[in-house]
Structure formats: C-alpha cells, structure tokens
Write a protein that holds these residues in place. Sequence first.
Motif, short mmCIF file in Angstrom:
data_model
loop_
_atom_site.label_atom_id
_atom_site.label_comp_id
_atom_site.label_asym_id
_atom_site.label_seq_id
_atom_site.Cartn_x
_atom_site.Cartn_y
_atom_site.Cartn_z
N ASP A 4 0.83 -1.21 0.00
CA ASP A 4 0.00 0.00 0.00
C ASP A 4 0.86 1.26 0.00
O ASP A 4 0.59 2.22 -0.72
CB ASP A 4 -0.93 0.02 1.21
CG ASP A 4 -2.04 -1.01 1.12
OD1 ASP A 4 -2.34 -1.47 -0.01
OD2 ASP A 4 -2.60 -1.37 2.18
N LEU A 5 1.91 1.24 0.80
CA LEU A 5 2.81 2.40 0.86
C LEU A 5 3.52 2.61 -0.47
O LEU A 5 3.69 3.75 -0.92
CB LEU A 5 3.82 2.24 1.98
CG LEU A 5 3.28 2.37 3.41
CD1 LEU A 5 4.38 2.05 4.41
CD2 LEU A 5 2.71 3.75 3.64
N GLU A 6 3.93 1.54 -1.12
CA GLU A 6 4.59 1.64 -2.42
C GLU A 6 3.63 2.19 -3.47
O GLU A 6 4.02 2.99 -4.33
CB GLU A 6 5.16 0.29 -2.84
CG GLU A 6 6.36 -0.14 -2.02
CD GLU A 6 6.84 -1.56 -2.35
OE1 GLU A 6 6.20 -2.24 -3.18
OE2 GLU A 6 7.84 -1.97 -1.76
N MET A 7 2.38 1.75 -3.39
CA MET A 7 1.38 2.23 -4.33
C MET A 7 1.13 3.73 -4.11
O MET A 7 1.07 4.51 -5.06
CB MET A 7 0.07 1.46 -4.17
CG MET A 7 -0.98 1.82 -5.21
SD MET A 7 -2.46 0.80 -5.12
CE MET A 7 -3.15 1.37 -3.58
N ILE A 8 1.04 4.15 -2.86
CA ILE A 8 0.85 5.56 -2.55
C ILE A 8 2.07 6.37 -3.01
O ILE A 8 1.93 7.46 -3.58
CB ILE A 8 0.59 5.76 -1.04
CG1 ILE A 8 -0.77 5.18 -0.67
CG2 ILE A 8 0.68 7.24 -0.66
CD1 ILE A 8 -1.04 5.14 0.81
N THR A 14 3.77 10.18 -9.50
CA THR A 14 3.02 10.50 -10.71
C THR A 14 2.39 11.88 -10.59
O THR A 14 2.43 12.70 -11.52
CB THR A 14 1.93 9.45 -10.97
OG1 THR A 14 2.54 8.16 -11.10
CG2 THR A 14 1.14 9.76 -12.22
N LEU A 15 1.83 12.16 -9.43
CA LEU A 15 1.21 13.45 -9.18
C LEU A 15 2.23 14.59 -9.25
O LEU A 15 1.97 15.64 -9.84
CB LEU A 15 0.50 13.43 -7.83
CG LEU A 15 -0.32 14.67 -7.46
CD1 LEU A 15 -1.43 14.91 -8.47
CD2 LEU A 15 -0.90 14.50 -6.06
N VAL A 16 3.39 14.38 -8.65
CA VAL A 16 4.44 15.39 -8.67
C VAL A 16 4.91 15.64 -10.10
O VAL A 16 5.11 16.80 -10.52
CB VAL A 16 5.62 14.98 -7.75
CG1 VAL A 16 6.84 15.85 -7.98
CG2 VAL A 16 5.19 15.02 -6.29
N ASN A 17 5.08 14.57 -10.88
CA ASN A 17 5.49 14.73 -12.27
C ASN A 17 4.44 15.48 -13.08
O ASN A 17 4.76 16.35 -13.89
CB ASN A 17 5.77 13.36 -12.91
CG ASN A 17 7.03 12.73 -12.38
OD1 ASN A 17 7.92 13.41 -11.89
ND2 ASN A 17 7.10 11.41 -12.47
N LEU A 18 3.19 15.15 -12.86
CA LEU A 18 2.10 15.83 -13.56
C LEU A 18 2.06 17.30 -13.18
O LEU A 18 1.88 18.18 -14.04
CB LEU A 18 0.76 15.15 -13.24
CG LEU A 18 -0.47 15.74 -13.89
CD1 LEU A 18 -0.36 15.71 -15.42
CD2 LEU A 18 -1.71 14.98 -13.45
N LEU A 19 2.25 17.59 -11.91
CA LEU A 19 2.28 18.98 -11.45
C LEU A 19 3.40 19.75 -12.13
O LEU A 19 3.21 20.88 -12.57
CB LEU A 19 2.44 19.02 -9.93
CG LEU A 19 2.51 20.41 -9.30
CD1 LEU A 19 1.23 21.19 -9.55
CD2 LEU A 19 2.79 20.29 -7.82
#
Length: 67
Positions: A4-8, A14-19
């Motif tokens: 779960d932690l790895e998935m988060i 991914t979110l940081v890259n998109l930002l």
Amino acid sequence: MRQDLEMIEQKLKTLVNLLAELRIENKLLKEKTAQQDESIKQLNTKIYEASQKIENLLGQIPDEELL
C-alpha cells in the motif's frame, strides 16, 4: 501494508510529475497569451490609425461628390 505504501508513493510521484508538467505548460501558455495580447494591442492601434486616415480622407471630399 508495504505494498500500500509503495502504491501511494508511486501515485505521489506521478502526481508530482504531472504537477511539474502542468507548471511548465502554464508558464508557456502565459507567455503565449502575453505575446498575443501585445499583438492585439498593435493591431488595434493600426485599425484606429487606419480609421482616422479614412475619416480624414472622407472629410476632404466635397459634399457634391458624395452624391
């Protein structure tokens, strides 16, 4: 739990890259908008100047020639 932690973590990356991509795109769009705004101002100035010249030329034509 570890999975779960790895998935988060992956989702956060991914979110940081998109930002980061969106910030770059936003900067480019702001620059493009500024350039287009300047072009619009220049075109409006040219239109105004042309309309003034036309009005001046029309003002020089005697009334008899308009009929």
